[in-house]
Write a protein that holds these residues in place. Sequence first.
Motif, PDB file in Angstrom:
ATOM      1  N   THR A  43    -129.685 -26.932-106.867  1.00 63.54           N
ATOM      2  CA  THR A  43    -130.841 -26.130-107.234  1.00 63.54           C
ATOM      3  C   THR A  43    -131.669 -25.822-105.996  1.00 63.54           C
ATOM      4  OG1 THR A  43    -132.668 -25.961-108.829  1.00 63.54           O
ATOM      5  CG2 THR A  43    -132.436 -28.057-107.674  1.00 63.54           C
ATOM      6  N   HIS A  44    -132.536 -24.842-106.103  1.00 59.86           N
ATOM      7  CA  HIS A  44    -133.419 -24.498-104.987  1.00 59.86           C
ATOM      8  C   HIS A  44    -134.628 -25.426-104.992  1.00 59.86           C
ATOM      9  CE1 HIS A  44    -135.980 -22.080-102.306  1.00 59.86           C
ATOM     10  NE2 HIS A  44    -134.840 -21.553-101.872  1.00 59.86           N
ATOM     11  N   GLU A  45    -135.159 -25.670-103.817  1.00 61.76           N
ATOM     12  CA  GLU A  45    -136.316 -26.562-103.679  1.00 61.76           C
ATOM     13  C   GLU A  45    -137.505 -26.111-104.521  1.00 61.76           C
ATOM     14  OE1 GLU A  45    -137.892 -26.550 -99.705  1.00 61.76           O
ATOM     15  OE2 GLU A  45    -137.548 -24.394 -99.450  1.00 61.76           O
ATOM     16  N   LYS A  46    -137.619 -24.805-104.772  1.00 59.94           N
ATOM     17  CA  LYS A  46    -138.738 -24.284-105.553  1.00 59.94           C
ATOM     18  C   LYS A  46    -138.655 -24.666-107.019  1.00 59.94           C
ATOM     19  CE  LYS A  46    -139.606 -20.284-102.548  1.00 59.94           C
ATOM     20  NZ  LYS A  46    -139.650 -18.793-102.479  1.00 59.94           N
ATOM     21  N   MET A  47    -137.495 -25.134-107.469  1.00 56.04           N
ATOM     22  CA  MET A  47    -137.293 -25.464-108.874  1.00 56.04           C
ATOM     23  C   MET A  47    -137.642 -26.914-109.199  1.00 56.04           C
ATOM     24  SD  MET A  47    -136.419 -22.591-110.015  1.00 56.04           S
ATOM     25  CE  MET A  47    -135.985 -23.043-111.688  1.00 56.04           C
ATOM     26  N   VAL A  48    -138.032 -27.698-108.186  1.00 55.64           N
ATOM     27  CA  VAL A  48    -138.326 -29.111-108.423  1.00 55.64           C
ATOM     28  C   VAL A  48    -139.637 -29.507-107.752  1.00 55.64           C
ATOM     29  CG1 VAL A  48    -135.891 -29.747-108.633  1.00 55.64           C
ATOM     30  CG2 VAL A  48    -137.016 -29.882-106.394  1.00 55.64           C
ATOM     31  N   LYS A  49    -140.159 -30.648-108.198  1.00 54.46           N
ATOM     32  CA  LYS A  49    -141.357 -31.223-107.613  1.00 54.46           C
ATOM     33  C   LYS A  49    -141.010 -32.589-107.047  1.00 54.46           C
ATOM     34  CE  LYS A  49    -145.826 -33.196-108.974  1.00 54.46           C
ATOM     35  NZ  LYS A  49    -146.726 -33.510-110.110  1.00 54.46           N
ATOM     36  N   LYS A  50    -141.387 -32.822-105.797  1.00 53.43           N
ATOM     37  CA  LYS A  50    -141.154 -34.125-105.178  1.00 53.43           C
ATOM     38  C   LYS A  50    -142.114 -35.141-105.772  1.00 53.43           C
ATOM     39  CE  LYS A  50    -141.194 -36.444-100.676  1.00 53.43           C
ATOM     40  NZ  LYS A  50    -141.376 -36.263 -99.208  1.00 53.43           N
ATOM     41  N   LEU A  51    -141.575 -36.299-106.158  1.00 60.95           N
ATOM     42  CA  LEU A  51    -142.389 -37.349-106.755  1.00 60.95           C
ATOM     43  C   LEU A  51    -142.814 -38.352-105.694  1.00 60.95           C
ATOM     44  CD1 LEU A  51    -140.395 -38.009-110.057  1.00 60.95           C
ATOM     45  CD2 LEU A  51    -142.420 -36.578-109.732  1.00 60.95           C
ATOM     46  N   ASP A  52    -144.081 -38.726-105.749  1.00 61.87           N
ATOM     47  CA  ASP A  52    -144.591 -39.727-104.818  1.00 61.87           C
ATOM     48  C   ASP A  52    -144.163 -41.118-105.261  1.00 61.87           C
ATOM     49  OD1 ASP A  52    -145.931 -37.763-103.355  1.00 61.87           O
ATOM     50  OD2 ASP A  52    -147.686 -37.878-104.673  1.00 61.87           O
ATOM     51  N   ASP A  53    -143.947 -41.978-104.306  1.00 61.34           N
ATOM     52  CA  ASP A  53    -143.606 -43.372-104.614  1.00 61.34           C
ATOM     53  C   ASP A  53    -144.909 -44.151-104.785  1.00 61.34           C
ATOM     54  OD1 ASP A  53    -142.494 -45.817-104.967  1.00 61.34           O
ATOM     55  OD2 ASP A  53    -141.810 -46.078-102.897  1.00 61.34           O
ATOM     56  N   ASN A  54    -145.416 -44.171-106.029  1.00 57.56           N
ATOM     57  CA  ASN A  54    -146.692 -44.852-106.287  1.00 57.56           C
ATOM     58  C   ASN A  54    -146.517 -46.090-107.156  1.00 57.56           C
ATOM     59  OD1 ASN A  54    -146.134 -43.711-108.731  1.00 57.56           O
ATOM     60  ND2 ASN A  54    -147.962 -42.427-108.815  1.00 57.56           N
ATOM     61  N   GLY A  55    -145.293 -46.611-107.205  1.00 54.44           N
ATOM     62  CA  GLY A  55    -145.045 -47.826-107.963  1.00 54.44           C
ATOM     63  C   GLY A  55    -144.772 -47.599-109.435  1.00 54.44           C
ATOM     64  N   VAL A  56    -144.807 -46.347-109.894  1.00 56.47           N
ATOM     65  CA  VAL A  56    -144.530 -46.037-111.303  1.00 56.47           C
ATOM     66  C   VAL A  56    -143.034 -45.788-111.459  1.00 56.47           C
ATOM     67  CG1 VAL A  56    -144.961 -44.369-113.146  1.00 56.47           C
ATOM     68  CG2 VAL A  56    -146.817 -45.049-111.626  1.00 56.47           C
ATOM     69  N   PRO A  57    -142.392 -46.357-112.481  1.00 54.27           N
ATOM     70  CA  PRO A  57    -140.960 -46.089-112.688  1.00 54.27           C
ATOM     71  C   PRO A  57    -140.704 -44.591-112.798  1.00 54.27           C
ATOM     72  CG  PRO A  57    -141.705 -47.849-114.137  1.00 54.27           C
ATOM     73  CD  PRO A  57    -142.934 -47.284-113.489  1.00 54.27           C
ATOM     74  N   PRO A  58    -139.631 -44.078-112.190  1.00 55.10           N
ATOM     75  CA  PRO A  58    -139.388 -42.630-112.204  1.00 55.10           C
ATOM     76  C   PRO A  58    -139.249 -42.057-113.605  1.00 55.10           C
ATOM     77  CG  PRO A  58    -137.484 -43.831-111.331  1.00 55.10           C
ATOM     78  CD  PRO A  58    -138.612 -44.798-111.397  1.00 55.10           C
ATOM     79  N   SER A  59    -138.768 -42.857-114.555  1.00 56.80           N
ATOM     80  CA  SER A  59    -138.614 -42.362-115.924  1.00 56.80           C
ATOM     81  C   SER A  59    -139.950 -42.002-116.554  1.00 56.80           C
ATOM     82  CB  SER A  59    -137.904 -43.407-116.782  1.00 56.80           C
ATOM     83  OG  SER A  59    -138.660 -44.608-116.846  1.00 56.80           O
ATOM     84  N   TYR A  60    -141.048 -42.585-116.071  1.00 52.61           N
ATOM     85  CA  TYR A  60    -142.368 -42.295-116.643  1.00 52.61           C
ATOM     86  C   TYR A  60    -142.742 -40.826-116.496  1.00 52.61           C
ATOM     87  CZ  TYR A  60    -143.881 -47.092-117.678  1.00 52.61           C
ATOM     88  OH  TYR A  60    -144.036 -48.332-118.227  1.00 52.61           O
ATOM     89  N   TYR A  61    -142.178 -40.150-115.476  1.00 54.53           N
ATOM     90  CA  TYR A  61    -142.499 -38.744-115.262  1.00 54.53           C
ATOM     91  C   TYR A  61    -141.828 -37.830-116.293  1.00 54.53           C
ATOM     92  CZ  TYR A  61    -144.728 -40.117-110.944  1.00 54.53           C
ATOM     93  OH  TYR A  61    -145.573 -40.698-110.027  1.00 54.53           O
ATOM     94  N   LEU A  62    -140.972 -38.387-117.130  1.00 54.03           N
ATOM     95  CA  LEU A  62    -140.423 -37.663-118.269  1.00 54.03           C
ATOM     96  C   LEU A  62    -141.087 -38.096-119.569  1.00 54.03           C
ATOM     97  CD1 LEU A  62    -136.632 -37.789-117.325  1.00 54.03           C
ATOM     98  CD2 LEU A  62    -138.162 -35.810-117.183  1.00 54.03           C
ATOM     99  N   GLY A  63    -142.028 -39.048-119.470  1.00 54.54           N
ATOM    100  CA  GLY A  63    -142.646 -39.601-120.664  1.00 54.54           C
ATOM    101  C   GLY A  63    -144.148 -39.615-120.574  1.00 54.54           C
ATOM    102  N   ILE A  64    -144.699 -40.783-120.342  1.00 49.01           N
ATOM    103  CA  ILE A  64    -146.150 -40.938-120.397  1.00 49.01           C
ATOM    104  C   ILE A  64    -146.873 -40.146-119.311  1.00 49.01           C
ATOM    105  CG2 ILE A  64    -146.303 -43.020-118.948  1.00 49.01           C
ATOM    106  CD1 ILE A  64    -148.283 -44.080-121.159  1.00 49.01           C
ATOM    107  N   LEU A  65    -146.230 -39.919-118.155  1.00 49.59           N
ATOM    108  CA  LEU A  65    -146.811 -39.097-117.101  1.00 49.59           C
ATOM    109  C   LEU A  65    -146.103 -37.747-116.998  1.00 49.59           C
ATOM    110  CD1 LEU A  65    -147.387 -41.791-114.323  1.00 49.59           C
ATOM    111  CD2 LEU A  65    -148.999 -40.943-116.033  1.00 49.59           C
ATOM    112  N   GLY A  66    -145.418 -37.384-118.073  1.00 48.61           N
ATOM    113  CA  GLY A  66    -144.711 -36.115-118.121  1.00 48.61           C
ATOM    114  C   GLY A  66    -145.121 -35.316-119.345  1.00 48.61           C
ATOM    115  N   MET A  67    -144.192 -34.513-119.855  1.00 48.70           N
ATOM    116  CA  MET A  67    -144.512 -33.628-120.962  1.00 48.70           C
ATOM    117  C   MET A  67    -145.085 -34.350-122.185  1.00 48.70           C
ATOM    118  SD  MET A  67    -142.036 -30.961-122.990  1.00 48.70           S
ATOM    119  CE  MET A  67    -141.086 -32.298-123.725  1.00 48.70           C
TER     120      MET A  67
END
Length: 332
Positions: A103-127
């Motif tokens: 995919t092109h870089e414009k289609m994604v967002k880089k996630l910061d390493d802030n100690g939150v499990p990456p799956s949270y960005y699809l759940g409680i910190l996501g949609m």
Amino acid sequence: MKATKIVLASRPKGMPTAANFRFEDFEIPSLNEGELLLQPLYISVDPYMRGRMNDAKSYVPPYEVNEPISGGIVAKVLESKSEHIDNGDTVLGMLPWCNYIITHEKMVKKLDDNGVPPSYYLGILGMPGLTAYFGLMDICKPKAGETVVVSGAAGAVGTIVGQIAKIQGCNVIGIAGSDEKASMLKDDFGYDQVINYKTTTDMGQAIAEAATNGVDIYFDNVGGDITDAVIVNINFHARIALCGQISLYNETGVSNGPRILPMILTRSALIKGFIVSDYQERFGEAYQQLGTWVKEGKLVYTETIVEGFEKLPDAFLGLFSGQNQGKMLVKI
């Protein structure tokens, strides 16, 4: 290098089945400037995807037959031709169901390493988290002491809605489909009462007995008979956030139910349908508040994780039989 994608083999009529999906192998091409090679870590399955399987006008284009299904994915960057995203970074995007993705870089967002499990960005910190936050806080505007009813309470959105309502000082009643889910909602997520709709013969009466002072706020994730029963119990100036109608998604005909608009009229109630992208310009506000509540321990979270790329269709189908508690994800 070979990869596998999951395409929409045919449009379902009624409840989808495994036959509506097809696995296809393909050759991954070399990267062009600005492109990334990704390996998914977690893939989200969500009820709204059922609507995209139909060839019908909606707020998001339908999936094309013989083309990959797509949805929310957290992925690791295996190879990068981007100046802004490096090998090893973790990214988030709406991407095709493939075990390797270009995919092109414009289609994604880089996630910061802030100690939150990456799956949270699809759940409680996501949609789901954003949906719960804006649906409750912006549309329903809860006040301390009010009674909030949440249908689909054990799902990804419902578990968060109930907790935010408790933070606001509300009395919270959930509707779910098993005694196990009812116990989870009360013990883990602070729901005051939970009604098991599968063992309740008269939902209207059950809601009236649980909400002795009536219903001030209804967060609707399911529609159908459950919503009909809640509407009978709404108070004057009630607010209703129309988030989902999962009970109707697989209907093949027109669903005929009670006419609810007279009740909305005579109770001077507000009902508003919404999708989370309506609030895109305010996502930053929600991320900050949800993240704060998570770090303070005021919001807890649960996931149902299925392992294996090949399990994606089964996980999606499981949404319609209530197999998930909280957010349903597939770990690759």
